[in-house]
Motif scaffolding. Structure first.
Motif, mmCIF file in Angstrom:
data_model
loop_
_atom_site.group_PDB
_atom_site.id
_atom_site.type_symbol
_atom_site.label_atom_id
_atom_site.label_comp_id
_atom_site.label_asym_id
_atom_site.label_seq_id
_atom_site.Cartn_x
_atom_site.Cartn_y
_atom_site.Cartn_z
ATOM 1 N N VAL A 117 74.508 63.665 82.720
ATOM 2 C CA VAL A 117 73.162 64.395 83.475
ATOM 3 C C VAL A 117 72.327 63.716 82.237
ATOM 4 O O VAL A 117 71.128 63.599 82.687
ATOM 5 N N TYR A 118 72.807 64.122 81.050
ATOM 6 C CA TYR A 118 71.695 63.816 79.885
ATOM 7 C C TYR A 118 71.436 62.223 79.984
ATOM 8 O O TYR A 118 70.368 61.902 79.665
ATOM 9 N N VAL A 119 72.492 61.382 80.147
ATOM 10 C CA VAL A 119 71.996 60.021 80.085
ATOM 11 C C VAL A 119 71.053 59.620 81.158
ATOM 12 O O VAL A 119 70.170 58.825 81.270
ATOM 13 N N GLN A 120 71.432 60.156 82.492
ATOM 14 C CA GLN A 120 70.460 59.926 83.732
ATOM 15 C C GLN A 120 68.913 60.422 83.040
ATOM 16 O O GLN A 120 68.059 59.633 83.288
ATOM 17 N N GLU A 121 68.898 61.500 82.503
ATOM 18 C CA GLU A 121 67.336 62.196 82.303
ATOM 19 C C GLU A 121 66.937 61.464 81.307
ATOM 20 O O GLU A 121 65.787 60.875 81.337
ATOM 21 N N THR A 122 67.590 61.059 80.084
ATOM 22 C CA THR A 122 67.069 60.053 79.100
ATOM 23 C C THR A 122 66.485 58.735 79.618
ATOM 24 O O THR A 122 65.552 58.141 79.102
ATOM 25 N N CYS A 123 67.360 58.128 80.542
ATOM 26 C CA CYS A 123 67.196 56.876 81.052
ATOM 27 C C CYS A 123 65.668 57.053 81.797
ATOM 28 O O CYS A 123 64.834 55.925 81.654
ATOM 29 N N GLN A 124 65.338 57.911 82.443
ATOM 30 C CA GLN A 124 64.087 58.003 83.090
ATOM 31 C C GLN A 124 63.275 58.211 82.207
ATOM 32 O O GLN A 124 61.907 57.577 82.242
ATOM 33 N N THR A 125 63.338 59.188 81.243
ATOM 34 C CA THR A 125 62.262 59.273 80.093
ATOM 35 C C THR A 125 61.914 57.994 79.261
ATOM 36 O O THR A 125 60.860 57.730 79.170
ATOM 37 N N LEU A 126 62.990 57.337 78.880
ATOM 38 C CA LEU A 126 62.665 56.025 78.178
ATOM 39 C C LEU A 126 62.526 54.941 79.056
ATOM 40 O O LEU A 126 62.497 53.601 78.406
ATOM 41 N N SER A 127 62.724 54.942 80.266
ATOM 42 C CA SER A 127 62.683 53.800 81.199
ATOM 43 C C SER A 127 63.513 52.723 80.855
ATOM 44 O O SER A 127 63.170 51.488 80.771
ATOM 45 N N MET A 128 65.066 53.078 80.935
ATOM 46 C CA MET A 128 65.956 52.202 80.521
ATOM 47 C C MET A 128 66.945 52.159 81.699
ATOM 48 O O MET A 128 67.095 53.136 82.318
ATOM 49 N N ASP A 129 67.756 51.262 81.468
ATOM 50 C CA ASP A 129 69.015 50.989 82.382
ATOM 51 C C ASP A 129 70.166 52.102 82.306
ATOM 52 O O ASP A 129 70.708 52.090 81.146
ATOM 53 N N GLU A 130 70.432 52.707 83.311
ATOM 54 C CA GLU A 130 71.281 53.932 83.191
ATOM 55 C C GLU A 130 72.749 53.432 82.573
ATOM 56 O O GLU A 130 73.415 53.875 81.876
ATOM 57 N N GLN A 131 72.962 52.044 83.427
ATOM 58 C CA GLN A 131 74.553 51.950 83.011
ATOM 59 C C GLN A 131 74.413 51.175 81.493
ATOM 60 O O GLN A 131 75.702 51.334 80.982
ATOM 61 N N LEU A 132 73.524 50.588 81.007
ATOM 62 C CA LEU A 132 73.353 50.240 79.747
ATOM 63 C C LEU A 132 73.499 51.394 78.780
ATOM 64 O O LEU A 132 74.635 51.330 77.753
ATOM 65 N N LEU A 133 72.646 52.426 78.929
ATOM 66 C CA LEU A 133 73.168 53.525 78.108
ATOM 67 C C LEU A 133 74.102 54.177 78.222
ATOM 68 O O LEU A 133 74.807 54.700 77.114
ATOM 69 N N ALA A 134 74.659 54.202 79.312
ATOM 70 C CA ALA A 134 76.147 54.861 79.598
ATOM 71 C C ALA A 134 77.318 54.240 78.970
ATOM 72 O O ALA A 134 78.088 54.847 78.241
ATOM 73 N N ARG A 135 77.201 52.886 78.936
ATOM 74 C CA ARG A 135 78.317 52.155 78.250
ATOM 75 C C ARG A 135 78.096 52.128 76.713
ATOM 76 O O ARG A 135 79.031 52.431 75.851
#
Length: 689
Positions: free
Chosen positions: A409-427
């Protein structure tokens, strides 16, 4: 120290329905009892009590456990004190082990220091209220801060006179020894001068209490302005006081923390006092020091929800963020409240009612990860390199969170805030977790967001309250009543661990020597030992810490003839172990009486028989279940190893190491062959790719 025999007598005598009925009105439902949960606002009865298992469980809030753990929670007692409570209820005399001379000396020293601290506490209170100096200097200060007389009494506030040795001289006159005055830090003894000097001279005094209310130390604030003199002075470390363990105000706040299931964390003594006075009592202070693991475990005994209150100083907030990572790592749910500029919890509480304060908190309370991300956004916009560094810092905090769903959940929300790719952040989060990210290894933001090193190194609490030499003893001073945060058993380990907890002492047949040349084929060993030997023989290293601990303990304890796995783990002094045992032993779904009657053709059997008892499986059936779950665990282990080998192969290809690539490919081939063999033996089980 409670001897093992007495402990067993207490656990044998304590009947869960009798213990719970002292606090909850129970009514019979089938083989169990049902009542309103005492741990949350329960309108519909959800608190189930099972006499056959000697366990209770709320299917709404999740609280429950054995009789001793129920008492620990409901009475806010330590493990040893809960045993004493049950011993009194059932008329069992506590048999104490005779202490050695060294232990007697240590116990005597501790008791003497506690008595001396109580004397000093009374001395300080008397100096505040009954001396001209105390009334004119200290009492006027407290009144100026808006602290009312009843609040002073509640927190036992005092004053240390300016005179060089007022307390020391009075204590010596009362017969207290110099060694204890120096040992507690109340007095100082210099080599170049005669006599003792008081540590807290000309200071208002804040007594520091343990969670049980014993005075272990003092904090003192200077009244007169003096150059090169610290504004605040605390008692030094001693055999009764450790600043890394104590939280100011916890003794007075613990019941309200448990009731509201939330703890507010502030910085100073007066922050706690003013919030209490305004009506907000679930608040504690770290007394200006960095949070430690011991302090966090103290809070975790009563709640998993913590809200940190900051004043409006952004630089100070950024410097304090690193300490929050330790809260995340321990599985607490952390929120942050930023007070208006120029306000701190003390001033805000003095200028607002409790309702206004709580309304402000409710409106401005922000999840920590979201707060941290928003706090860094401005810095990120100015410099791309800075942006990358700060994102790494945020990812490090997310990686610490033990719960998989919460992390996602935190990964998804942070990606939206920072306009980043979710898969990249999750990895990236997963990489940090695979590297064993911990509080001490989280990357820190560079200098403009400085995070000073804590002045107190986090120290792990003891994992259990049992001794290691001679008869097993129960230490009654320092257990914890809240599950500590270790990795929960994986879905692949869970069923095998359930069998160990439920049937760990049952005998299984060994069809080959289990690592010993002298062992006779077709002999029998305890299930727990069988599982450990089988996994060890195949070189399978289970992933979760808790599985290893419980398996090792069960295998070791099964060597004794009186070991019963269910009883051992249900009453384990380590609350994390007992909590998992209760979950594994609890039937979350039960058959209706109608179904039970149709099974048995006996209209009364459904009301009086628990079909999920210790004889659920025959020896042959149990052996087959264990073998099957062992295959499942081994298959999961192989999948993990395959994943690691594939990652290593990618790295080897990037670096161009041909020989290493061939070596890894050979290992992959062998592992895939093992995977196929396990899949064949698992039969109709689905083997994940």
């Amino acid at each position: 120290m409670i001897d093992d025999l007495t402990r067993e007598r207490i656990l044998d005598a304590a009947k869960i329905e009798e213990v719970v009925s002292d606090y909850v009105s129970l009514r019979k439902r089938g083989v169990n009892y049902l009542g309103l949960c005492p741990f949350h606002s329960d309108r519909n009865p959800s608190f189930s009590v099972s006499p056959s298992k000697n366990l209770c469980k709320c299917f709404s809030c999740g609280e429950g456990g054995s009789p001793v753990h129920f008492i620990m929670k409901i009475e806010q007692l330590s493990y040893g004190d809960a045993l004493r409570h049950l011993a009194r209820k059932y008329g069992i005399e506590i048999q104490e082990r005779e202490l050695s001379d060294e232990e007697k000396k240590l116990k005597s020293d501790r008791e003497s220091m506690f008595i001396l601290n109580e004397f000093a506490n009374e001395f300080f209170k008397n100096s505040l209220h009954n001396t001209i100096e105390g009334q004119t200097v200290a009492l006027s200060y407290f009144r100026h801060r808006g602290i009312r007389p009843e609040t002073m009494q509640k927190f036992q506030l005092g004053y240390a006179p300016e005179e060089r040795s007022a307390l020391s001289d009075e204590a010596l006159r009362k017969g207290f020894k110099t060694e204890y005055l120096v040992g507690t830090g109340l007095s100082l003894q210099y080599e170049d001068s005669k006599g003792l000097h008081d540590r807290f001279r000309g200071r208002v005094i804040f007594p520091i209490q343990t969670v049980s209310g014993k005075v272990v130390g003092f904090g003192g604030r200077i009244m007169a302005k003096k150059d090169k003199v610290a504004k605040y002075v605390n008692s030094p470390e001693s055999i009764i006081y450790s600043k890394s363990r104590e939280l100011y105000g916890l003794f007075l706040a613990k019941k309200e923390i448990a009731r509201k299931d939330k703890c507010f964390l502030v910085e100073g003594y007066t922050d706690v006092i003013s919030m209490h006075q305004s009506g907000i009592e679930n608040v504690v202070s770290s007394s200006g020091t960095a949070l430690t693991l011991q302090q966090i475990n103290q809070i975790h005994r009563f709640t998993s929800n913590i809200t940190v209150l900051y004043d409006g100083d952004a630089a100070g907030i950024k410097a304090a963020l690193r300490g929050i990572n330790l809260l995340l790592e321990q599985g607490l749910h952390v929120k942050v409240v930023l007070l208006p500029d120029g306000e701190d919890p003390d001033s805000f509480a003095r200028n607002h009612t409790a309702a206004e304060f709580e309304e402000y908190i409710e409106k401005h309370e922000t999840d920590f990860i979201r707060f941290k991300t928003q706090l860094f956004l401005e810095d990120m916009m100015r410099d791309p390199i800075r942006r990358a560094q700060l994102i790494t810092d945020i990812i490090g905090s997310i990686a610490l969170i033990p719960d998989d769903i919460t992390r996602r959940v935190y990964v998804q929300e942070t990606c939206q805030t920072l306009s980043m790719d979710e898969q990249l952040l999750a990895r990236e989060v997963q990489k940090m977790r695979l590297r064993g990210t911990s509080y001490s290894s989280v990357p820190t933001a560079p200098p403009s967001v400085t995070t000073p090193t804590p002045d107190t190194t986090p120290v792990n609490l003891p994992q259990s309250a049992t001794g290691e030499t001679g008869d097993r003893m129960v230490e009654v001073e320092t257990p914890t009543s809240q599950p500590r945060q270790l990795s929960y058993p994986t879905i692949y380990e869970e069923e095998l661990l359930r069998l160990i907890v439920t049937y760990g002492e049952r005998k299984l047949a060994t069809h080959h020597p289990a690592g010993s040349e002298t062992e006779t084929p077709h002999s029998t060993v305890a299930l727990a030992y069988y599982v450990k030997a089988d996994l060890s023989a195949d070189g399978v290293d289970i992933g979760s810490d808790i599985f290893k601990q419980m398996l090792n303990e069960a295998a070791e304890q099964s060597a004794s003839g009186d070991f019963t796995a269910t009883k051992y783990f249900s009453n384990h002094p380590d609350m994390h172990v007992s909590h998992i045992a209760h979950e594994l032993l609890t039937d979350h779904y039960t058959l209706s009486n109608i179904y039970r009657r149709s099974e048995s053709n006996d209209p009364k059997e459904g009301q009086n028989t628990d079909k999920r008892g210790k004889d659920k499986y025959s020896d042959e059936e149990l052996q087959m279940r264990v073998e099957r779950e062992l295959l499942t665990v081994k298959n999961a282990f192989v999948q993990t190893q395959l994943h690691k080998l594939k990652q290593e192969l990618v790295q080897a290809e990037r670096s161009g190491e041909i020989e290493l690539q061939l070596e890894i490919m050979n290992e992959l081939r062998d592992m895939n062959e093992l995977k196929s063999e396990l899949a064949r033996r698992l039969g109709d089980r689905t083997v994940l790719p």
